[in-house]
Design an enzyme around this catalytic site. Structure first.
Site, PDB file in Angstrom:
ATOM      1  N   LYS A 177      -0.987  -9.768  -5.900  1.00  0.00           N
ATOM      2  CA  LYS A 177      -1.906  -9.517  -6.084  1.00  0.00           C
ATOM      3  C   LYS A 177      -3.450 -11.149  -6.911  1.00  0.00           C
ATOM      4  O   LYS A 177      -4.640 -10.949  -6.577  1.00  0.00           O
ATOM      5  CB  LYS A 177      -2.655  -8.570  -6.891  1.00  0.00           C
ATOM      6  CG  LYS A 177      -2.043  -6.965  -6.331  1.00  0.00           C
ATOM      7  CD  LYS A 177      -2.788  -5.920  -6.658  1.00  0.00           C
ATOM      8  CE  LYS A 177      -2.314  -4.731  -5.344  1.00  0.00           C
ATOM      9  NZ  LYS A 177      -2.855  -3.661  -5.846  1.00  0.00           N
ATOM     10  N   LYS A 272       3.829  -6.586   4.510  1.00  0.00           N
ATOM     11  CA  LYS A 272       3.740  -5.040   5.254  1.00  0.00           C
ATOM     12  C   LYS A 272       3.015  -4.851   5.122  1.00  0.00           C
ATOM     13  O   LYS A 272       1.056  -5.288   4.854  1.00  0.00           O
ATOM     14  CB  LYS A 272       4.095  -4.136   3.208  1.00  0.00           C
ATOM     15  CG  LYS A 272       3.122  -4.525   1.893  1.00  0.00           C
ATOM     16  CD  LYS A 272       3.771  -3.876   1.182  1.00  0.00           C
ATOM     17  CE  LYS A 272       1.983  -4.024   0.262  1.00  0.00           C
ATOM     18  NZ  LYS A 272       1.919  -3.006  -0.274  1.00  0.00           N
ATOM     19  N   LYS A 275      -3.703  -1.736   2.493  1.00  0.00           N
ATOM     20  CA  LYS A 275      -5.082  -1.182   2.472  1.00  0.00           C
ATOM     21  C   LYS A 275      -5.293  -2.298   2.527  1.00  0.00           C
ATOM     22  O   LYS A 275      -6.901  -3.125   2.810  1.00  0.00           O
ATOM     23  CB  LYS A 275      -5.156  -0.468   1.664  1.00  0.00           C
ATOM     24  CG  LYS A 275      -4.753   0.929   2.296  1.00  0.00           C
ATOM     25  CD  LYS A 275      -4.886   1.084   1.069  1.00  0.00           C
ATOM     26  CE  LYS A 275      -3.612   2.465   0.188  1.00  0.00           C
ATOM     27  NZ  LYS A 275      -3.636   2.915  -1.183  1.00  0.00           N
TER      28      LYS A 275
HETATM   29  P1  TYM Z   1      -0.447   2.589  -2.962  1.00  0.00           P
HETATM   30  O1  TYM Z   1      -1.482   3.170  -2.902  1.00  0.00           O
HETATM   31  O2  TYM Z   1      -0.368   0.779  -3.357  1.00  0.00           O
HETATM   32  O3  TYM Z   1       0.721   3.548  -1.749  1.00  0.00           O
HETATM   33  C1  TYM Z   1       1.026   4.156  -1.904  1.00  0.00           C
HETATM   34  C2  TYM Z   1       1.905   5.050  -1.205  1.00  0.00           C
HETATM   35  O4  TYM Z   1       2.443   4.296  -0.222  1.00  0.00           O
HETATM   36  C3  TYM Z   1       3.551   3.849   0.024  1.00  0.00           C
HETATM   37  N1  TYM Z   1       3.435   2.462   0.888  1.00  0.00           N
HETATM   38  C4  TYM Z   1       4.597   1.889   2.038  1.00  0.00           C
HETATM   39  N2  TYM Z   1       5.289   2.538   2.332  1.00  0.00           N
HETATM   40  C5  TYM Z   1       5.544   2.060   3.427  1.00  0.00           C
HETATM   41  N3  TYM Z   1       5.268   0.932   4.347  1.00  0.00           N
HETATM   42  C6  TYM Z   1       3.580   0.332   3.267  1.00  0.00           C
HETATM   43  N4  TYM Z   1       3.572  -0.939   4.430  1.00  0.00           N
HETATM   44  C7  TYM Z   1       3.277   0.850   2.458  1.00  0.00           C
HETATM   45  N5  TYM Z   1       2.520   0.266   1.744  1.00  0.00           N
HETATM   46  C8  TYM Z   1       1.549   1.286   0.718  1.00  0.00           C
HETATM   47  C9  TYM Z   1       3.738   3.002  -1.566  1.00  0.00           C
HETATM   48  O5  TYM Z   1       4.664   2.677  -1.807  1.00  0.00           O
HETATM   49  C10 TYM Z   1       3.085   4.147  -2.527  1.00  0.00           C
HETATM   50  O6  TYM Z   1       4.349   4.743  -2.727  1.00  0.00           O
HETATM   51  N6  TYM Z   1       0.831   2.257  -7.453  1.00  0.00           N
HETATM   52  C11 TYM Z   1       1.288   3.374  -6.858  1.00  0.00           C
HETATM   53  C12 TYM Z   1       0.464   4.337  -6.960  1.00  0.00           C
HETATM   54  C13 TYM Z   1       0.727   5.192  -8.172  1.00  0.00           C
HETATM   55  C14 TYM Z   1       1.890   5.855  -8.232  1.00  0.00           C
HETATM   56  C15 TYM Z   1       2.102   6.300  -9.985  1.00  0.00           C
HETATM   57  C16 TYM Z   1       3.258   6.412  -7.329  1.00  0.00           C
HETATM   58  C17 TYM Z   1      -0.132   5.249  -8.742  1.00  0.00           C
HETATM   59  N7  TYM Z   1       0.818   5.727 -10.018  1.00  0.00           N
HETATM   60  C18 TYM Z   1       3.135   7.291 -10.339  1.00  0.00           C
HETATM   61  C19 TYM Z   1       3.812   7.309  -7.196  1.00  0.00           C
HETATM   62  C20 TYM Z   1       3.928   7.770  -8.942  1.00  0.00           C
HETATM   63  C21 TYM Z   1       0.292   2.813  -5.667  1.00  0.00           C
HETATM   64  O7  TYM Z   1      -0.397   1.249  -6.009  1.00  0.00           O
HETATM   65  O8  TYM Z   1       0.674   3.095  -4.184  1.00  0.00           O
END
Ligand code: TYM
Length: 323
Positions: A177, A272, A275
């Site tokens: 990032k 991957k 967003k």
């Molecule tokens: P974030 O918002 O990037 O993604 C949310 C969830 O979606 C999953 N994910 C994917 N799974 C499969 N294929 C993909 N291409 C893909 N892109 C995203 C992510 O693994 C995630 O589970 N840091 C985290 C959010 C967070 C969090 C937490 C999660 C903050 N605090 C505590 C669990 C527990 C994040 O940025 O997810």
């Protein structure tokens, strides 16, 4: 040092602490929407779903009827896509039937990169709506906005003070990032972001964290941090100081689904689905219409290389890059 840190973990030993009470979050939306982040809230347009009460001390489970706890969240940046659904949200729906589940919208994580205030407020509401539309049931799960519960940030500060900076410098997501964002846009919070995530998880003494594969390294850091705090301040040291002894934090386990944990981009088979990708063609948004989805699938790349590749024992045809 141990005394001062322990006295800052009152949530774990004292149910009347300010941290604990801030978690009993039946806050009126007009009060709990942080204005500095979201501008003036429209109380009528957003129903705060906080039904959470995490004020009990973290006593070890004594009976099998105590349900294991699960937490997870999604950042309200851009639009939620198929990867988020298959990697995380879809699995929450099943889990909410047999676990104590907390699903939050991690708006504080979303401000680690440049953001637009009004847009973030809207995305936060949209993300909550998508959780519900996907089947998250608020009679079974607690759904809330991360910034509405101050204890996430308060614990983050305490954990930051126990986190070696070398652990954060190694984080792949930070490296990726920050490379994309460019020096001027790389904030300190982008580096310390995994500590906030650890705080989201450890605050609730979570047993399991359902996430996609990209979050694995963050989960490893969370586990290491829990073990480090337990080692530095828990056990006999804590007992001598008047605590109950034992572990301060539960060490959580990741729950990564066997399929759908890494859904790839539609335009680049090596990345991957994300967003933050500038191209909307690279992802299937959950709110895309049927026609838009069909069109994106017709145009998607199925392989990152073109032509015929000769391998010693067989020809691999990787010519088809379009459906
Ligand atoms: P974030 O918002 O990037 O993604 C949310 C969830 O979606 C999953 N994910 C994917 N799974 C499969 N294929 C993909 N291409 C893909 N892109 C995203 C992510 O693994 C995630 O589970 N840091 C985290 C959010 C967070 C969090 C937490 C999660 C903050 N605090 C505590 C669990 C527990 C994040 O940025 O997810």
């Amino acid at each position: 040092m141990a005394r001062s840190l322990l006295s800052h973990f009152p949530i774990l030993s004292n149910s009347t602490s300010p941290l604990a009470s801030s978690l009993s979050c039946a806050i009126a939306p007009s009060k709990c929407f942080p204005r500095h982040l979201f501008g003036r809230p429209k109380a009528s347009s957003f129903q705060c779903l906080c039904t959470l009460s995490v004020s009990e001390p973290a006593v070890p489970e004594t009976s099998s009827s105590v349900r294991k706890r699960i937490v997870s969240g999604v950042q309200p940046t851009g639009s939620i896509h198929l990867g988020n659904y298959l990697g995380a949200i879809k699995n929450w729906i099943e889990l909410q039937n047999s676990y104590d589940t907390l699903f939050f919208i991690v708006d504080l994580h979303a401000i680690t990169l440049p953001y637009e205030t009004q847009q973030l407020a809207k995305s936060t509401r949209d993300t909550a709506a998508i959780y519900l539309a996907c089947g998250v049931d608020t009679s079974k799960a607690s759904v809330f906005v991360q910034s509405h519960v101050r204890a996430h940030v308060e614990l983050m500060w305490l954990l930051s003070s126990a986190t070696p900076i070398g652990w954060l410098n190694k984080m792949i997501q930070f490296k990726e990032k920050s490379r994309k964002a460019g020096d001027e846009n790389v904030s300190v919070s982008l580096l310390t972001y995994p500590v906030l995530m650890a705080s989201d998880i450890l605050l609730y003494q979570s047993d399991f964290v359902p996430v996609g594969e990209d979050q694995k390294q963050h989960l490893e850091l969370t586990r290491e941090l829990a073990e480090r705090v337990n080692y530095l301040y828990g056990g006999r040291k804590w007992k001598k100081l008047g605590g109950r002894g034992g572990a301060i934090f539960k060490v959580p386990e990741p729950l990564i689904p066997p399929a759908g944990a890494r859904v790839m981009s539609l335009t680049d088979g090596l990345s991957k689905m994300s967003k933050s990708s500038p191209s909307d063609q690279s992802r299937i948004n959950l709110l895309d219409s049927k026609d838009v989805i069909a069109n994106k699938i017709k145009r998607c790349k199925t392989d990152s290389s073109t032509g015929l590749i000769f391998a010693p024992s067989t020809f691999i045809i990787s010519a088809v890059s379009m459906l």
